[in-house]
Motif scaffolding. Structure first.
Motif, PDB file in Angstrom:
ATOM      1  N   HIS A  83      29.449  48.228  38.178  1.00 27.89           N
ATOM      2  CA  HIS A  83      28.929  49.084  39.241  1.00 27.89           C
ATOM      3  C   HIS A  83      29.961  49.424  40.310  1.00 27.89           C
ATOM      4  O   HIS A  83      29.601  49.954  41.346  1.00 27.89           O
ATOM      5  N   THR A  84      31.230  49.144  40.061  1.00 31.76           N
ATOM      6  CA  THR A  84      32.246  49.374  41.084  1.00 31.76           C
ATOM      7  C   THR A  84      32.879  50.744  40.996  1.00 31.76           C
ATOM      8  O   THR A  84      33.453  51.219  41.945  1.00 31.76           O
ATOM      9  N   SER A  85      32.784  51.383  39.848  1.00 30.93           N
ATOM     10  CA  SER A  85      33.482  52.651  39.641  1.00 30.93           C
ATOM     11  C   SER A  85      32.515  53.821  39.536  1.00 30.93           C
ATOM     12  O   SER A  85      32.741  54.749  38.778  1.00 30.93           O
ATOM     13  N   GLY A  86      31.424  53.772  40.259  1.00 31.49           N
ATOM     14  CA  GLY A  86      30.457  54.859  40.178  1.00 31.49           C
ATOM     15  C   GLY A  86      29.714  54.805  38.857  1.00 31.49           C
ATOM     16  O   GLY A  86      29.171  53.780  38.480  1.00 31.49           O
ATOM     17  N   ASN A  87      29.708  55.905  38.144  1.00 36.01           N
ATOM     18  CA  ASN A  87      28.968  55.998  36.885  1.00 36.01           C
ATOM     19  C   ASN A  87      29.751  55.488  35.684  1.00 36.01           C
ATOM     20  O   ASN A  87      29.196  55.317  34.612  1.00 36.01           O
ATOM     21  N   THR A  88      31.049  55.294  35.839  1.00 35.94           N
ATOM     22  CA  THR A  88      31.879  54.899  34.710  1.00 35.94           C
ATOM     23  C   THR A  88      32.462  53.513  34.932  1.00 35.94           C
ATOM     24  O   THR A  88      33.408  53.353  35.698  1.00 35.94           O
ATOM     25  N   PRO A  89      31.901  52.503  34.271  1.00 37.74           N
ATOM     26  CA  PRO A  89      32.471  51.166  34.422  1.00 37.74           C
ATOM     27  C   PRO A  89      33.861  51.107  33.790  1.00 37.74           C
ATOM     28  O   PRO A  89      34.161  51.873  32.871  1.00 37.74           O
ATOM     29  N   PRO A  90      34.726  50.232  34.274  1.00 37.16           N
ATOM     30  CA  PRO A  90      36.072  50.144  33.697  1.00 37.16           C
ATOM     31  C   PRO A  90      36.011  49.700  32.240  1.00 37.16           C
ATOM     32  O   PRO A  90      35.154  48.917  31.858  1.00 37.16           O
ATOM     33  N   LYS A  91      36.910  50.230  31.433  1.00 36.89           N
ATOM     34  CA  LYS A  91      36.977  49.844  30.025  1.00 36.89           C
ATOM     35  C   LYS A  91      38.020  48.756  29.799  1.00 36.89           C
ATOM     36  O   LYS A  91      38.015  48.108  28.772  1.00 36.89           O
ATOM     37  N   THR A  92      38.924  48.588  30.756  1.00 33.04           N
ATOM     38  CA  THR A  92      39.996  47.611  30.624  1.00 33.04           C
ATOM     39  C   THR A  92      40.125  46.810  31.911  1.00 33.04           C
ATOM     40  O   THR A  92      40.113  47.383  33.000  1.00 33.04           O
ATOM     41  N   LEU A  93      40.239  45.498  31.757  1.00 35.10           N
ATOM     42  CA  LEU A  93      40.517  44.615  32.891  1.00 35.10           C
ATOM     43  C   LEU A  93      41.758  43.808  32.545  1.00 35.10           C
ATOM     44  O   LEU A  93      41.911  43.364  31.409  1.00 35.10           O
ATOM     45  N   LEU A  94      42.615  43.583  33.512  1.00 32.95           N
ATOM     46  CA  LEU A  94      43.811  42.771  33.325  1.00 32.95           C
ATOM     47  C   LEU A  94      43.716  41.576  34.260  1.00 32.95           C
ATOM     48  O   LEU A  94      43.517  41.738  35.465  1.00 32.95           O
ATOM     49  N   ILE A  95      43.855  40.399  33.689  1.00 28.37           N
ATOM     50  CA  ILE A  95      43.883  39.172  34.489  1.00 28.37           C
ATOM     51  C   ILE A  95      45.320  38.678  34.453  1.00 28.37           C
ATOM     52  O   ILE A  95      45.848  38.373  33.387  1.00 28.37           O
ATOM     53  N   THR A  96      45.960  38.605  35.608  1.00 28.24           N
ATOM     54  CA  THR A  96      47.364  38.204  35.654  1.00 28.24           C
ATOM     55  C   THR A  96      47.651  37.458  36.947  1.00 28.24           C
ATOM     56  O   THR A  96      46.838  37.440  37.860  1.00 28.24           O
ATOM     57  N   SER A  97      48.811  36.838  36.998  1.00 33.14           N
ATOM     58  CA  SER A  97      49.280  36.202  38.227  1.00 33.14           C
ATOM     59  C   SER A  97      50.794  36.095  38.150  1.00 33.14           C
ATOM     60  O   SER A  97      51.390  36.326  37.104  1.00 33.14           O
ATOM     61  N   ALA A  98      51.383  35.720  39.259  1.00 39.31           N
ATOM     62  CA  ALA A  98      52.840  35.671  39.332  1.00 39.31           C
ATOM     63  C   ALA A  98      53.433  34.383  38.783  1.00 39.31           C
ATOM     64  O   ALA A  98      54.603  34.349  38.421  1.00 39.31           O
ATOM     65  N   VAL A  99      52.645  33.330  38.724  1.00 41.17           N
ATOM     66  CA  VAL A  99      53.181  32.038  38.291  1.00 41.17           C
ATOM     67  C   VAL A  99      52.265  31.401  37.253  1.00 41.17           C
ATOM     68  O   VAL A  99      51.078  31.736  37.159  1.00 41.17           O
ATOM     69  N   PRO A 100      52.803  30.454  36.479  1.00 43.39           N
ATOM     70  CA  PRO A 100      51.966  29.770  35.480  1.00 43.39           C
ATOM     71  C   PRO A 100      50.922  28.856  36.117  1.00 43.39           C
ATOM     72  O   PRO A 100      51.039  28.471  37.280  1.00 43.39           O
ATOM     73  N   ALA A 101      49.915  28.520  35.333  1.00 39.41           N
ATOM     74  CA  ALA A 101      48.910  27.505  35.677  1.00 39.41           C
ATOM     75  C   ALA A 101      48.041  27.872  36.881  1.00 39.41           C
ATOM     76  O   ALA A 101      47.609  27.002  37.621  1.00 39.41           O
ATOM     77  N   GLU A 102      47.772  29.158  37.081  1.00 36.73           N
ATOM     78  CA  GLU A 102      46.874  29.561  38.158  1.00 36.73           C
ATOM     79  C   GLU A 102      45.449  29.822  37.656  1.00 36.73           C
ATOM     80  O   GLU A 102      44.590  30.186  38.438  1.00 36.73           O
ATOM     81  N   GLY A 103      45.223  29.661  36.355  1.00 32.45           N
ATOM     82  CA  GLY A 103      43.870  29.789  35.825  1.00 32.45           C
ATOM     83  C   GLY A 103      43.556  31.096  35.140  1.00 32.45           C
ATOM     84  O   GLY A 103      42.389  31.463  35.007  1.00 32.45           O
ATOM     85  N   LYS A 104      44.569  31.813  34.688  1.00 30.78           N
ATOM     86  CA  LYS A 104      44.333  33.101  34.037  1.00 30.78           C
ATOM     87  C   LYS A 104      43.472  32.961  32.783  1.00 30.78           C
ATOM     88  O   LYS A 104      42.536  33.733  32.583  1.00 30.78           O
TER      89      LYS A 104
END
Length: 185
Positions: A83-104
């Motif tokens: 519900h964040t993008s109006g009528n079109t929900p995102p088709k792609t999500l990226l989970i990332t961080s700058a360092v290892p072991a942050e819970g990605k």
């Protein structure tokens, strides 16, 4: 550095749609550890101890359904993503961080599980070449994997998504994974 949702809004001028509380590791039932491939049991315990599928310690919420606060946060975030993008929900999500072991890996896995529970078809793609965690979480065979595809110069990219041998089903309805391969750590 950014540590709170207010920091995101202040420094990046971006809204936050959810916050996942820090999850303490929980005890994974011994039965689940014994059924897995023979790797280091301590390492396997650590890997699974942040994945909601394996959490047996829950609390009863106001609606009488057993859920942990963390699980509730993931479910809320999964519902809000559509519900964040109006009528079109995102088709792609990226989970990332700058360092290892942050819970990605736990965040991506738990969010994928919760999105799949909403009825959406979800493909969780693991691209961490140093640790083949998604495959191990869902107890999948070591091959074929994403690195096999990358080394196959003959296959056009648009054919890849339709190759069922690369995309694996999981015990969670609507959730599929594409493991990366790589080296177990």
């Amino acid at each position: 550095s950014i540590k709170r949702k207010e920091d995101v809004e202040k420094y990046l001028a971006l809204p936050t749609i959810g916050v996942i509380p820090k999850m303490k590791p929980f005890k994974v039932p011994t039965k689940l550890l014994v059924e897995r491939e023979r790797t280091d049991l301590k390492q396997t315990q650590q890997l699974l101890s942040h994945i909601l599928l394996f959490n047996q310690s829950t609390v009863v919420g106001g609606n009488g359904i057993e859920q942990s606060a963390v699980e509730t946060s993931y479910k809320t975030l999964a519902a809000l993503i559509g519900h964040t993008s109006g009528n079109t929900p995102p088709k792609t999500l990226l989970i990332t961080s700058a360092v290892p072991a942050e819970g990605k890996t736990p965040i991506a896995t738990n969010l994928a599980i919760c999105l799949a529970h909403t009825g959406k078809k979800v493909l969780l793609i693991d691209t961490d070449l140093k640790a083949d965690r998604i495959r191990r979480i869902f107890q999948q065979d070591a091959s074929p994997v994403l690195t096999d595809f990358w080394s196959d110069a003959e296959t056009p990219l648009d054919d890849f998504l339709y190759r069922a041998s690369f995309i694996r089903s999981t015990p969670v309805d609507n959730l599929y994974i594409l493991p990366v391969g790589g080296v177990d750590v």
